[in-house]
Design an enzyme around this catalytic site. Structure first.
Site, mmCIF file in Angstrom:
data_model
loop_
_atom_site.group_PDB
_atom_site.id
_atom_site.type_symbol
_atom_site.label_atom_id
_atom_site.label_comp_id
_atom_site.label_asym_id
_atom_site.label_seq_id
_atom_site.Cartn_x
_atom_site.Cartn_y
_atom_site.Cartn_z
ATOM 1 N N LYS A 190 -34.659 22.074 67.677
ATOM 2 C CA LYS A 190 -36.370 21.470 68.437
ATOM 3 C C LYS A 190 -37.236 22.177 67.228
ATOM 4 O O LYS A 190 -37.347 23.338 67.386
ATOM 5 C CB LYS A 190 -36.339 22.351 69.504
ATOM 6 N N GLU A 265 -37.065 36.494 69.549
ATOM 7 C CA GLU A 265 -37.824 36.793 68.244
ATOM 8 C C GLU A 265 -39.308 36.736 68.554
ATOM 9 O O GLU A 265 -39.287 35.476 68.519
ATOM 10 C CB GLU A 265 -37.573 36.550 66.758
ATOM 11 N N CYS A 299 -46.310 36.827 63.840
ATOM 12 C CA CYS A 299 -45.874 38.113 64.844
ATOM 13 C C CYS A 299 -45.430 39.411 64.785
ATOM 14 O O CYS A 299 -45.821 40.064 65.441
ATOM 15 C CB CYS A 299 -44.547 37.155 65.741
ATOM 16 N N GLU A 402 -51.915 40.116 72.211
ATOM 17 C CA GLU A 402 -51.203 39.743 71.070
ATOM 18 C C GLU A 402 -52.643 38.173 71.508
ATOM 19 O O GLU A 402 -52.219 37.483 71.959
ATOM 20 C CB GLU A 402 -50.220 38.971 71.519
#
Length: 501
Positions: A190, A265, A299, A402
């Site tokens: 996806k 992840e 990330c 974050e």
């Protein structure tokens, strides 16, 4: 095909044919309910095009195609060398179409064109690397004595659901396609709903390379529909996901219903430690790369810079100067641009929200932190000036959460112990960096940092031959390198009675 593709001309003048359908069983199809999602150019907020969005029924269709392909002799019994050669052909096709793929990536995502070309180069390398591994995946004979002949077989997991993020669409697709294909799995992937265009173009190259129908299926779709359907599907054997920690937790919950094999992840708030004996010029250079590259949408971005107090003031001044000189914000197709727009309005507003929070918490905004309106002739676009906060305390929101943007916090420490305590004071554990000329300290600190990866005297210079992944709430499992194969095989043990009794 005419209503499942559109002729487009990108802002750099490149003309190409953009697929707009769902790629199932090597064919382009419409979504079963006709729903679409529109991809937005983040540089000027204009619509690029609309693509069909997969429904739950479409996921079922794609999974059925992948399951059939997994059992079909044309894939199941293909020699691993031939399978690897297919991957090499796809790698060569990606290289051949590099300019178009990079153009689409920049237009749809907002990253500078040079960076997009670099990402395509990584796709080429990853596919070639894992193509070379395809015929080197094997079990072992285990000696238990003359009464038994025992051996193991490494078999593919089966149908793999792979959900990729919007920050590196093509690169993250390759990270997942490479090991899965090398091990003989089939795939339902996806695309991120924000950036579906480049992976759809790649789908045509997959067919051209000669992969059998159903081996690789690519769906557009929103996460809460198509993503959820993949994560819960009874006929999907494995989920590989890259994205936020919050979404990763939901994926994990959904996959638990059928006890799927998972690789996650997820997020990070990676520390970068600068000791007083560090090469200041190198520390500043890599600190800038580590947080400001890719619009800060990485990330592993080293978004918490921790500097020993005796070097703190000099570092802040030098870092501020580096950002001012190198972080040129503007048109991502311009050669001089270092930083393009954030990928979406939501991400743009999120970053500005953290700027507000930092000010309210009492941190010092020393640079940036505002909308940049000169990125496009229209004055539109999701541009933000690179943001630096100092005077940051570990209790502050901007230190702990974050941001995923060109946003860095700088704090000071006195001792190595304090630096490690600050670095590890986080729920995340993805990347980290250490700057020092003391090699003994470098290895000592690297061992004690709670992270899946440590860079010594650099930052975010990952390599597809080296494992990538995190600890704590930054994920489960590893991608890339030989370690990346582990999540895509099952080990079967075979016991042969040699006694006749």
């Amino acid at each position: 095909m005419s209503d499942l593709s559109i002729e487009l001309t990108a802002p750099n003048g490149r003309k190409y044919t953009q697929p707009t359908g769902l790629f199932i069983n090597n064919e382009w199809v419409k979504s079963s309910d006709g729903k679409k999602i529109t991809s937005i150019n983040p540089t000027d907020e204009s619509d690029i095009t609309s693509v069909y969005a997969a429904s739950v029924d479409d996921v079922d269709t794609a999974v059925a195609a992948a399951r059939k392909a997994f059992k079909d002799p044309s894939w199941r019994d293909m020699s691993p060398t031939d399978r690897g050669n297919l991957m090499m052909v796809l790698s060569d096709l990606v290289a051949k179409h590099a300019d178009t793929l990079a153009t689409i990536e920049t237009w749809d995502n907002g990253k500078p064109y040079g960076d997009s070309l670099g990402d395509v180069g990584e796709v080429v390398g990853v596919l070639k690397y894992y193509g070379g591994y395809a015929d080197k995946i094997h079990g072992q004979v285990i000696d238990t004595g003359p009464a038994k002949f025992a051996y193991t077989i490494r078999e593919p997991v089966g149908v793999c659901g792979q959900i990729i993020p919007w920050n590196y669409p093509l690169a993250m697709a390759a990270w997942k396609l490479g090991p899965a294909l090398a091990c003989g799995n089939t795939i339902v992937m996806k695309a991120a709903e924000q950036t579906p265009l480049s992976i759809l173009y790649l789908a045509n190259l997959i067919k051209e390379a000669g992969f059998p129908p159903g081996v690789i299926n690519i769906l557009n779709g929103v996460g809460r529909v198509a993503g959820a359907a993949i994560a819960t599907h009874v006929n999907i054997d494995k989920i590989a996901f890259t994205g936020s920690t919050a979404t990763g937790k939901e994926i994990m919950k959904m996959a638990a219903g059928t006890m799927k094999n998972i690789t996650l992840e997820t997020g990070g708030k990676s520390p970068l430690l600068v000791f007083d004996d560090a090469d200041l010029e190198q520390a500043v250079k890599w600190s800038h790369i580590g947080i400001m590259s890719n619009q800060g949408q990485i990330c592993t971005a080293t978004s918490r810079i921790l500097v020993q107090d005796s070097l703190y003031d000099n570092f802040v001044e030098a870092f501020k100067k580096q950002v001012a000189e190198l972080s040129v914000v503007g048109d991502p197709f311009a050669e001089t641009t270092f930083q393009g727009p954030q990928v979406t309005k939501a991400q743009y507003e999120r970053v500005l929200g953290f700027v507000k929070a930092g000010k309210e918490e009492g941190a010092t905004l020393v640079s940036g932190g505002e909308a940049f309106t000169k990125g496009s002739p229209s004055g539109k676009g999701f541009f933000i000036t690179p943001t630096i906060f100092t005077g940051v305390k570990p209790s502050m929101k901007i230190f702990r959460e974050e941001v995923f943007g060109p946003f860095v916090v700088i704090a000071s420490f006195k001792t190595e112990e304090e630096a490690l305590e600050m670095a590890n004071d986080t729920t995340y554990g993805l990347g980290s960096a250490v700057f020092t000329k003391d090699i003994t300290r470098a290895h000592r600190v690297a061992k004690r940092i709670e992270a899946g990866m440590v860079w010594i005297n650099s930052s975010n210079d990952s390599d597809y031959r080296i494992p990538f992944g995190g600890v704590k709430q930054s994920g489960i499992g590893r991608e890339l390198g030989e370690a990346g194969l582990a999540g895509y095989t099952q080990i079967k043990a075979v016991h042969v009675n040699m006694t006749g009794e």
